[in-house]
Design a protein around this motif. Structure first.
Motif, PDB file in Angstrom:
ATOM      1  N   CYS A  39      40.239  37.482  36.950  1.00  0.00           N
ATOM      2  CA  CYS A  39      40.795  37.240  37.332  1.00  0.00           C
ATOM      3  C   CYS A  39      41.435  35.228  37.787  1.00  0.00           C
ATOM      4  O   CYS A  39      39.870  35.008  38.427  1.00  0.00           O
ATOM      5  CB  CYS A  39      40.526  37.846  38.748  1.00  0.00           C
ATOM      6  SG  CYS A  39      40.673  39.205  39.466  1.00  0.00           S
ATOM      7  N   GLU A  45      44.521  37.370  42.711  1.00  0.00           N
ATOM      8  CA  GLU A  45      44.984  38.893  41.803  1.00  0.00           C
ATOM      9  C   GLU A  45      44.616  39.345  41.523  1.00  0.00           C
ATOM     10  O   GLU A  45      43.245  39.231  42.330  1.00  0.00           O
ATOM     11  CB  GLU A  45      45.475  37.926  40.321  1.00  0.00           C
ATOM     12  CG  GLU A  45      44.118  36.549  39.474  1.00  0.00           C
ATOM     13  CD  GLU A  45      45.062  37.375  38.296  1.00  0.00           C
ATOM     14  OE1 GLU A  45      46.194  37.297  37.997  1.00  0.00           O
ATOM     15  OE2 GLU A  45      43.905  36.781  37.661  1.00  0.00           O
ATOM     16  N   GLY A  63      49.407  34.135  34.606  1.00  0.00           N
ATOM     17  CA  GLY A  63      50.603  34.785  35.789  1.00  0.00           C
ATOM     18  C   GLY A  63      51.358  33.425  36.577  1.00  0.00           C
ATOM     19  O   GLY A  63      51.983  33.853  36.976  1.00  0.00           O
ATOM     20  N   ALA A 452      51.548  32.608  41.642  1.00  0.00           N
ATOM     21  CA  ALA A 452      52.480  33.481  40.113  1.00  0.00           C
ATOM     22  C   ALA A 452      54.121  33.751  40.364  1.00  0.00           C
ATOM     23  O   ALA A 452      54.308  33.893  41.013  1.00  0.00           O
ATOM     24  CB  ALA A 452      51.822  35.064  40.870  1.00  0.00           C
TER      25      ALA A 452
END
Length: 600
Positions: A39, A45, A63, A452
């Motif tokens: 992550c 996220e 992301g 993101a």
């Protein structure tokens, strides 16, 4: 001026830096094939989109699109510049940085700082030995026992005791050859008013060594054992000790702060020691009530959130409000740990135990909630004058809310609590902040470290990254590609920037140095380079992937050329210029090549 020794230094640090090891010291990763996933540490996220490819030396987040090499990762995590990241990594690896020729004044200052550090270490050991090894330390032992400070904690923090005497330390140090000027410069002694020598600054006090974030002793805090004043005495400002930039306990707490995702800030070192001993390791103290912007910046290098836990008396509450005003607007997530019973954290832990304090941490209030409760409790809002004062006290924190729904809810609650119309609260807030409220503008989000971003790639961009990846590995690929597609014609700005720099390096006969290239490229180009190196080619071999990419980019280039020649031919024909025939022929030739590419 270019320095070869600095280039060698960077190369040495690069060669000895393990990207995977560095990233895993911050982020848990799982291996999948030749890459690792986790992550992203730069944006929130739940599904891993952060990838590390150790053999390429790059990381990339699909992301938020952060990417780069090991130094870029460190710079983002620690909120420092790229070169500061290199220096930090070199320090961890024990690689000395090349030194420029220093002036005599700089040499003298460095020597003074080194001598003062040594004297401070000697003083730490002197006070600690007085406490633990001599009868002189009995009052200090009794004090620590009364505060439930264990022998293990005394050893962990090297706590000590300054004897009830005017010259114990100074006499001992002068006999050991320590110059009086160093004792004065380090704040360990003071000159007598009548000029008759020196005397120990700290007497009949338990002593707490204060270290910088690297664990080097920079000063001391002394807590008096009788009714004399001041109750707490710190080392005065020195070349080593500036309490605006020092947080007690950070040298021990920084790893726990990173792991927890937040730092707990208490008012004094005894509070910090008690909280640390209770098993809460991510705690620091601001050496009194003066939490500064420098302290805030220091903590944000390790975690995005700060929890304040100052005393619950009136002075402590005012200190909390002052600290919150400093932190607000920095992007930090702020909470307040409320200690009941009018206690400070140390007293609360001694009375209720470590588990009870840890429950208070879990119940920490968001900044706005804490401020609202404080205002409603401390302002007499039964009168119109009191309502106005309470409203104005809330405005500074309300202006810091960027989530429209949250702001709307607090406006409603404040209006109901003060028995005011919501419109009045909104009008006052608008005047105070000179800003439009959510009903007048689109939603504004509080910025995390990164956000993101949804991106739609074109076939050209995907092809460009294949070329970048292979050109990075083999300069001959770039030379071949440039004969087919002029690099200046690449439509993507970041890809064009990368390829031109690679071409420049190849033309100079130099080898690719990722540290140097990363420092030269723009933020966007670094991320694009990282993505090119991290992305998988799928089932295609590198040769097949390059051929496909070349075909896509060559066709796009030819299409642009065909349009240019066709438009020029049309313009010349309208002007009656016979040169239009040559332009048409050239356009047709390009079209034929495009058709051939279509069927390959």
């Amino acid at each position: 001026m270019h320095r070869e020794d600095m280039d060698e230094f960077v190369e040495q640090v690069t060669a000895q830096s393990d990207l995977l090891q560095v990233v895993q010291s911050y982020v848990p990763l799982k291996r999948k094939g030749n890459r690792y996933w986790g992550c992203c540490p730069f944006h929130g996220e739940k599904t891993p989109s952060f990838s590390v490819v150790p053999d390429k030396g790059f990381f990339y987040c699909f992301g938020c699109h952060a990417g780069g090499n090991v130094f870029k990762f460190i710079s983002l995590m620690e909120n420092i510049s790229y070169f500061e990241a290199i220096k930090l990594q070199a320090e961890k690896l024990g690689i000395p940085m090349p030194q420029r020729q220093k002036t005599p004044q700089e040499i003298a200052r460095d020597r003074e700082i080194a001598d003062l550090r040594k004297v401070n270490e000697m003083a730490r050991d002197f006070f600690h030995n007085c406490l633990t090894l001599t009868r002189l330390g009995e009052p200090g032992k009794a004090y620590f026992a009364g505060r439930a400070i264990s022998a293990e904690t005394i050893e962990e923090f090297k706590l000590g005791y300054a004897p009830q005497a005017w010259d114990k330390l100074s006499t001992a140090f002068l006999k050991r050859g320590v110059k009086q000027e160093f004792l004065l410069a380090g704040g360990l002694v003071a000159e007598r008013q009548n000029g008759g020598g020196i005397y120990d600054r700290f007497r009949n006090r338990v002593m707490i060594p204060i270290a910088d974030e690297r664990g080097r002793v920079v000063g001391f805090g002394g807590r008096v054992l009788d009714d004399s004043t001041p109750k707490y005495l710190n080392t005065p400002e020195t070349v080593l000790f500036n309490k605006r930039r020092i947080l007690f306990g950070l040298d021990r707490a920084h790893r726990a702060i990173k792991q927890a995702g937040y730092a707990i800030v208490v008012e004094g070192y005894m509070d910090a020691i008690s909280v640390f001993s209770a098993g809460v390791k991510n705690v620091v103290a601001s050496l009194g009530t003066a939490f500064t912007a420098e302290h805030c910046k220091l903590l944000l290098r390790y975690a995005p959130a700060i929890y304040f836990c100052y005393d619950s008396d009136d002075a402590g509450q005012k200190a909390t409000i002052r600290a919150l005003s400093i932190v607000q607007g920095t992007g930090a997530a702020v909470r307040v740990i409320v200690v009941p019973d009018g206690k400070d954290p140390d007293e609360y832990i001694r009375k209720h135990g470590a588990d009870a304090f840890q429950q208070l941490v879990k119940k920490a209030l968001p900044l706005v909630e804490y401020r609202l409760q404080y205002v409603l409790k401390n302002y007499d809002h039964a009168t119109l004058e009191g309502k106005v004062k309470a409203l104005h006290a809330m405005l500074p924190v309300l202006t810091g809310i960027r989530e429209p729904a949250v702001l709307g809810e607090y406006i409603k609650r404040l209006a109901q609590s003060l028995l005011l119309d919501e419109g009045i609260v909104r009008d006052e807030l608008r005047r105070f902040g000179h800003q439009s409220l959510p009903e007048d503008s689109g939603p504004a989000q509080r910025e995390p470290i990164r956000q993101a971003v949804r991106r739609t790639d074109t076939a050209l961009q995907r092809a460009g990254r294949v070329v970048i990846r292979l050109a990075w590995q083999d300069s001959g690929i770039l030379q071949h590609f440039a004969t087919m597609v002029p690099l200046e014609s690449i439509g993507d700005n970041s890809q064009r920037e990368i390829l031109l720099i690679l071409q420049e390096i190849a033309a100079q006969g130099q080898k690719i140095n990722d540290a140097e290239i990363n420092s030269k490229l723009s933020e966007e180009a670094v991320a694009e380079l990282s993505r090119a190196m991290v992305e998988e080619l799928g089932v295609l071999s590198e040769t097949e992937a390059y051929d496909n990419a070349l075909r896509v980019l060559r066709k796009a280039y030819l299409n642009r050329c065909y349009i240019e020649h066709s438009q020029r031919a049309e313009s010349l024909a309208r002007a009656g210029d016979s040169a239009y025939v040559a332009e048409l022929n050239q356009a047709q030739k390009i079209k034929s090549e495009m058709e051939e590419l279509q069927f390959e």
